[in-house]
Design a protein around this motif. Structure first.
Motif, PDB file in Angstrom:
ATOM      1  N   ARG A   1       0.815  -1.296   0.175  1.00  0.00           N
ATOM      2  CA  ARG A   1      -0.111  -0.018   0.015  1.00  0.00           C
ATOM      3  C   ARG A   1       0.849   1.387  -0.060  1.00  0.00           C
ATOM      4  O   ARG A   1       0.439   2.245  -0.680  1.00  0.00           O
ATOM      5  CB  ARG A   1      -1.017  -0.147   1.355  1.00  0.00           C
ATOM      6  CG  ARG A   1      -1.916   1.066   1.128  1.00  0.00           C
ATOM      7  CD  ARG A   1      -2.844   1.147   2.544  1.00  0.00           C
ATOM      8  NE  ARG A   1      -3.768   2.050   2.909  1.00  0.00           N
ATOM      9  CZ  ARG A   1      -4.492   2.338   3.784  1.00  0.00           C
ATOM     10  NH1 ARG A   1      -4.485   1.501   4.873  1.00  0.00           N
ATOM     11  NH2 ARG A   1      -5.345   3.343   3.763  1.00  0.00           N
ATOM     12  N   LEU A   2       2.033   1.338   0.810  1.00  0.00           N
ATOM     13  CA  LEU A   2       2.802   2.350   0.864  1.00  0.00           C
ATOM     14  C   LEU A   2       3.634   2.672  -0.224  1.00  0.00           C
ATOM     15  O   LEU A   2       3.977   3.854  -0.880  1.00  0.00           O
ATOM     16  CB  LEU A   2       3.876   2.446   1.994  1.00  0.00           C
ATOM     17  CG  LEU A   2       3.031   2.354   3.472  1.00  0.00           C
ATOM     18  CD1 LEU A   2       3.961   2.154   4.559  1.00  0.00           C
ATOM     19  CD2 LEU A   2       2.058   3.632   3.630  1.00  0.00           C
ATOM     20  N   ASN A   3       3.844   1.569  -1.015  1.00  0.00           N
ATOM     21  CA  ASN A   3       4.611   1.515  -2.375  1.00  0.00           C
ATOM     22  C   ASN A   3       3.847   2.305  -3.409  1.00  0.00           C
ATOM     23  O   ASN A   3       4.218   3.085  -4.133  1.00  0.00           O
ATOM     24  CB  ASN A   3       5.124   0.295  -2.652  1.00  0.00           C
ATOM     25  CG  ASN A   3       6.159  -0.446  -1.884  1.00  0.00           C
ATOM     26  OD1 ASN A   3       7.095   0.574  -1.433  1.00  0.00           O
ATOM     27  ND2 ASN A   3       6.368  -1.696  -2.090  1.00  0.00           N
ATOM     28  N   GLU A   4       2.383   1.837  -3.320  1.00  0.00           N
ATOM     29  CA  GLU A   4       1.708   2.401  -4.377  1.00  0.00           C
ATOM     30  C   GLU A   4       1.116   3.638  -3.966  1.00  0.00           C
ATOM     31  O   GLU A   4       1.050   4.751  -5.013  1.00  0.00           O
ATOM     32  CB  GLU A   4       0.412   1.316  -4.509  1.00  0.00           C
ATOM     33  CG  GLU A   4       0.727   0.031  -5.042  1.00  0.00           C
ATOM     34  CD  GLU A   4      -0.580  -0.842  -4.878  1.00  0.00           C
ATOM     35  OE1 GLU A   4      -1.491  -0.558  -4.121  1.00  0.00           O
ATOM     36  OE2 GLU A   4      -0.602  -1.888  -5.458  1.00  0.00           O
TER      37      GLU A   4
ATOM     38  N   GLY B   1       6.880   4.324  -1.159  1.00  0.00           N
ATOM     39  CA  GLY B   1       7.371   3.236  -0.509  1.00  0.00           C
ATOM     40  C   GLY B   1       7.910   3.826   0.898  1.00  0.00           C
ATOM     41  O   GLY B   1       7.525   4.877   1.434  1.00  0.00           O
ATOM     42  N   LEU B   2       8.436   2.714   1.751  1.00  0.00           N
ATOM     43  CA  LEU B   2       8.507   2.934   3.207  1.00  0.00           C
ATOM     44  C   LEU B   2       9.267   4.198   3.276  1.00  0.00           C
ATOM     45  O   LEU B   2       9.062   5.108   4.312  1.00  0.00           O
ATOM     46  CB  LEU B   2       9.117   1.838   4.030  1.00  0.00           C
ATOM     47  CG  LEU B   2       8.404   1.000   4.583  1.00  0.00           C
ATOM     48  CD1 LEU B   2       8.980  -0.342   5.131  1.00  0.00           C
ATOM     49  CD2 LEU B   2       7.508   1.652   5.703  1.00  0.00           C
ATOM     50  N   GLU B   3      10.490   4.545   2.441  1.00  0.00           N
ATOM     51  CA  GLU B   3      11.389   5.473   2.769  1.00  0.00           C
ATOM     52  C   GLU B   3      10.667   7.118   2.744  1.00  0.00           C
ATOM     53  O   GLU B   3      10.839   7.664   3.632  1.00  0.00           O
ATOM     54  CB  GLU B   3      12.779   5.501   1.822  1.00  0.00           C
ATOM     55  CG  GLU B   3      13.537   6.674   1.817  1.00  0.00           C
ATOM     56  CD  GLU B   3      14.789   6.684   1.119  1.00  0.00           C
ATOM     57  OE1 GLU B   3      15.541   7.463   1.278  1.00  0.00           O
ATOM     58  OE2 GLU B   3      14.799   5.554   0.207  1.00  0.00           O
ATOM     59  N   GLN B   4       9.869   7.151   1.601  1.00  0.00           N
ATOM     60  CA  GLN B   4       9.237   8.595   1.394  1.00  0.00           C
ATOM     61  C   GLN B   4       8.070   8.638   2.501  1.00  0.00           C
ATOM     62  O   GLN B   4       7.976   9.727   3.113  1.00  0.00           O
ATOM     63  CB  GLN B   4       8.468   8.555   0.039  1.00  0.00           C
ATOM     64  CG  GLN B   4       9.711   8.659  -1.153  1.00  0.00           C
ATOM     65  CD  GLN B   4      10.410   9.889  -0.834  1.00  0.00           C
ATOM     66  OE1 GLN B   4      11.640   9.855  -0.708  1.00  0.00           O
ATOM     67  NE2 GLN B   4       9.673  11.207  -0.873  1.00  0.00           N
ATOM     68  N   PHE B   5       7.517   7.767   2.734  1.00  0.00           N
ATOM     69  CA  PHE B   5       6.185   7.496   3.843  1.00  0.00           C
ATOM     70  C   PHE B   5       6.925   8.020   5.210  1.00  0.00           C
ATOM     71  O   PHE B   5       6.635   8.797   5.810  1.00  0.00           O
ATOM     72  CB  PHE B   5       5.881   6.129   4.092  1.00  0.00           C
ATOM     73  CG  PHE B   5       4.621   6.176   4.786  1.00  0.00           C
ATOM     74  CD1 PHE B   5       3.525   6.692   4.741  1.00  0.00           C
ATOM     75  CD2 PHE B   5       4.509   5.459   6.072  1.00  0.00           C
ATOM     76  CE1 PHE B   5       2.247   7.008   5.608  1.00  0.00           C
ATOM     77  CE2 PHE B   5       3.545   5.155   6.956  1.00  0.00           C
ATOM     78  CZ  PHE B   5       2.186   6.100   6.720  1.00  0.00           C
ATOM     79  N   SER B   6       8.283   7.414   5.480  1.00  0.00           N
ATOM     80  CA  SER B   6       8.760   7.828   6.921  1.00  0.00           C
ATOM     81  C   SER B   6       9.636   9.100   6.677  1.00  0.00           C
ATOM     82  O   SER B   6      10.294   9.595   7.757  1.00  0.00           O
ATOM     83  CB  SER B   6       9.608   6.841   7.144  1.00  0.00           C
ATOM     84  OG  SER B   6      10.899   6.558   6.244  1.00  0.00           O
ATOM     85  N   ARG B   7       9.467   9.932   5.590  1.00  0.00           N
ATOM     86  CA  ARG B   7       9.993  11.168   5.539  1.00  0.00           C
ATOM     87  C   ARG B   7       9.237  12.301   5.711  1.00  0.00           C
ATOM     88  O   ARG B   7       9.389  13.575   5.241  1.00  0.00           O
ATOM     89  CB  ARG B   7      11.018  11.350   4.109  1.00  0.00           C
ATOM     90  CG  ARG B   7      12.156  10.727   4.126  1.00  0.00           C
ATOM     91  CD  ARG B   7      13.082  11.207   2.932  1.00  0.00           C
ATOM     92  NE  ARG B   7      14.395  10.356   2.636  1.00  0.00           N
ATOM     93  CZ  ARG B   7      15.388  10.628   3.248  1.00  0.00           C
ATOM     94  NH1 ARG B   7      15.352  11.920   4.035  1.00  0.00           N
ATOM     95  NH2 ARG B   7      16.629  10.051   3.358  1.00  0.00           N
TER      96      ARG B   7
END
Length: 689
Positions: A43-46, A50-56
């Protein structure tokens, strides 16, 4: 730091069953949590890249100065119907800088530059003003704020400030490239690190304490109470502002300089991170931030921790995940922390939070209806993000339940931590010292407690952490020597039986825990030299006294006092581990647990370890089994007069192994083993023999 198991593994979360067949009946539970984790990643990739962008998200939320010196402020507050940014810059005028809301409950405003300069000055006070759905006007400290200060003259008042110094900190030193040998953690609290009756500072810790840690031979420092907390006596475990570091000790730049210097000294720096709960404070915390009780938390009773009197996060909520994962990424990126000690993991793993629950080791306890799958999955996501973006980062779980798979990689179906704390070990030592005569110590139970850990799940062993030092308990040294520490710790006074026993057992307890207890070792600040008494923060119950809220470095620095012997032995332990690497070695082979003689013998990392816990009996020509032939020399002895021992062992002698079976080993040596003494030997090479 997470390791993987060689060989083909299923990709459904049941790979851990190859390590532990007893997990197979719980394959469905393992698949469920793994599938939930992978669904989040997909879900976060879509949706987020991705996890990196989500966690920034810390780069998006909060206040950010733009290239044209305008300032954008964004805040998630879905329960509000109106919002505005207020502060000293606009005379707290709620009409001056209104915010607009998008479809997801995110509010935003831009404050234009004035004459080319930022309209909000560095270090000026701000808040977000909101109107709730119930038409109530509320003011809050921004949730993503990076600086919160306290005005103690106003009982106290907590202020959010826009932290935008004209010069950003320039990092000078790279972090150590992972661990060199076993993990040796020095747990510390900046505020208590001054010998004076006040709150210590980042600068003082950097200048006065870091060199001590490096000299002792530790390779990591774990900092407590860094995330901003309103109540000092909470020990940092009632966090109010998650992205702000505690202003009590200094500025963000001063903390960065501290971490930079630690890296220069070869030390990793871990943050004691609190994501298990949040302070209930409303005006200066996350609670009721937008007028609702469920913005980041569960609503109703499920959102409250009854024992901690705090709020519980909803780990299945999209924005909660964004907030918490970004919080971790922020500390890794902005402050260059090298990993985390996750506090209160047991509470996150279970719906009952461990309250009133005894864990018997039955696997059904770890995979049944009491498990909080969302909490488990959050930690899987956190470890996945941390280890992928920062491969050398270390994560440690504080879990009392002993959940299997906690310290296995997510790819196998584990939760992904690198280490767990061996919380039963300090409990055992305190219980022995409080309740059991020396003559009645159970050698079998002692060894069992030290070695009872899961295969291929790494453990950090310790005799005492901050938990054992808190008021209501006492340090190990004080349990051993109590009031005599005030009068009989000088070399100018006779060595009394109490002090003699205390020094001897303090050394032995630490060494056997270090050598037998795990794949990592932890010490709480000051306990390496036998810090006396207990730890009690200034509060109403003690007239706000700092007497027990400091570290008495003068005790170890005074060469007339016997604290120096314990400190020297601690240094010898750490240095010896760095040389032989027992923490990174397989578990020990214990060949003897003699209840009558009170002797324990084991082999680990190519060393032969002998402990005589008997309070009065010394043994001549005692046979010690060993699997290694040849000759032996002593590399460490607690009876060495350098460590205030009685010099009963000739440290220069060598011992020749007799090739006959003893205690299940193929050889034995004979030696003199004094009472209350630990001896470590190494086999000699052919050239040395």
């Amino acid at each position: 730091m997470a390791e993987t198991v060689l060989g083909q593994q299923p990709n459904d979360g049941t790979g851990v069953c190859a390590l532990d067949p007893w997990l197979r009946p719980y394959g469905d539970a393992l698949r469920k949590r793994y599938a939930t984790c992978q669904a989040w990643i997909t879900r976060l990739n879509e949706c987020e890249g991705g996890l990196e962008q989500f966690s920034r998200a810390y780069e998006h939320f909060g206040l950010h100065r733009q290239p044209d010196n305008s300032i954008i402020y964004r805040e998630y507050a879905p329960g509000a119907i109106r919002a505005s940014l207020i502060g000293e810059f606009n005379n707290w005028d709620v009409e001056a800088n209104p915010m607009t809301r998008n479809d997801y409950g995110i509010w935003e405003c831009t404050v234009p530059a004035v004459d080319g300069k930022p309209a909000i000055p560095h270090n000026s006070k701000i808040k977000i003003a909101m109107i709730t759905a119930e038409r109530e006007r509320i003011d809050r400290l921004p949730a993503w704020i990076r600086r919160v200060t306290q005005d103690l003259s106003q009982s106290p008042v907590y202020d959010a400030v826009f932290w935008d110094p004209p010069e950003q900190y320039t990092w000078k030193h790279k972090a150590p490239a992972g661990l060199s040998g076993g993990l040796k953690v020095y747990e510390a609290h900046v505020g208590i690190s001054s010998p004076d009756g006040r709150v210590g500072t980042y600068d003082e810790f950097r200048i006065n304490v870091l060199p001590r840690i490096a000299k002792l031979g530790y390779n990591a420092v774990q900092l407590m109470a860094i995330m901003e907390h309103a109540y000092y006596a909470s020990f940092g475990y009632q966090v109010t502002s998650f992205f702000a570091i505690s202003s009590r000790y200094g500025t963000p730049e001063q903390l960065k300089q501290l971490i930079d210097e630690a890296h220069r000294l070869g030390l990793l720096v871990f943050l004691d991170v609190v994501h298990s709960h949040a302070c209930k404070n409303v005006l200066d915390g996350l609670n009721m931030f937008d007028g609702t009780d469920h913005m980041y938390f569960h609503s109703g009773p499920r959102g409250n921790h009854d024992l901690w009197d705090s709020r519980l996060f909803n780990y299945g909520n999209y924005e909660t995940l964004r907030f918490l994962l970004s919080n971790l990424h922020f500390y890794l990126s902005e402050y260059h922390f090298d990993g985390f000690r996750f506090d209160g993991v047991t509470s996150m793993l279970y719906l009952h939070h461990g309250i009133g629950t005894g864990f018997s080791g039955n696997y059904g306890e770890y995979f049944g209806d009491s498990v909080d799958v969302d909490g488990v999955v959050y930690m899987m996501l956190a470890n996945e993000m941390i280890h992928k973006l920062y491969p050398n980062a270390v994560t440690i779980a504080e879990d009392v339940s002993g959940m299997p798979t906690l310290c296995r990689p997510v790819s196998e179906g584990g939760v992904g931590f690198d280490y767990r704390l061996a919380m039963a070990i300090p409990d055992m030592w305190i219980k022995l010292l409080k309740e059991t005569r020396d003559e009645d110590w159970d050698m079998g139970n002692l060894v069992h407690t030290l070695t009872n850990r899961r295969h291929l799940e790494k453990t950090v062993a310790y005799c005492e952490s901050h938990d054992q030092a808190l008021v209501g308990d006492k340090t190990v040294a004080f349990w051993l020597m109590d009031k005599e520490m005030y009068s009989n710790m000088s070399d100018l006074t006779p060595l009394t039986p109490v002090i003699d026993r205390g020094l001897a057992l303090h050394k032995m307890i630490r060494l056997i825990t270090h050598a037998l207890g795990g794949e990592g070792y932890l010490n709480f600040e000051g306990n390496e030299f036998g810090h006396p008494e207990w730890l009690d923060f200034p509060r109403a119950g003690n007239d706000n006294s700092f007497h027990y809220c400091r570290r008495q470095w003068g005790l170890v620095d005074d060469q007339l006092l016997r604290f120096k012997y314990l400190n020297g032995f601690d240094q010898a332990m750490q240095r010896l581990e760095s040389e032989y690497g027992w923490l990174a070695s397989p578990q020990a082979w214990t060949s003897l647990k003699h209840e009558g003689d009170k002797i324990i013998v084991f082999e680990r990392a190519g060393l032969l370890w002998i402990f005589n816990f008997h309070p009065t009996k010394s043994f001549e020509h005692y046979r010690v089994g060993t699997n290694w032939p040849g000759s032996y020399r002593i590399v460490l002895c607690s009876d060495d007069p350098v460590y205030c021992g009685h010099d009963r062992v000739d440290l220069n002698q060598s011992f020749s192994a007799v090739p006959e079976e003893w205690c299940g080993r193929s050889n034995y040596i004979q030696m003199y083993i004094p009472s209350r003494t630990a001896i470590v030997l190494r086999p000699l090479t052919l050239d040395e023999a």
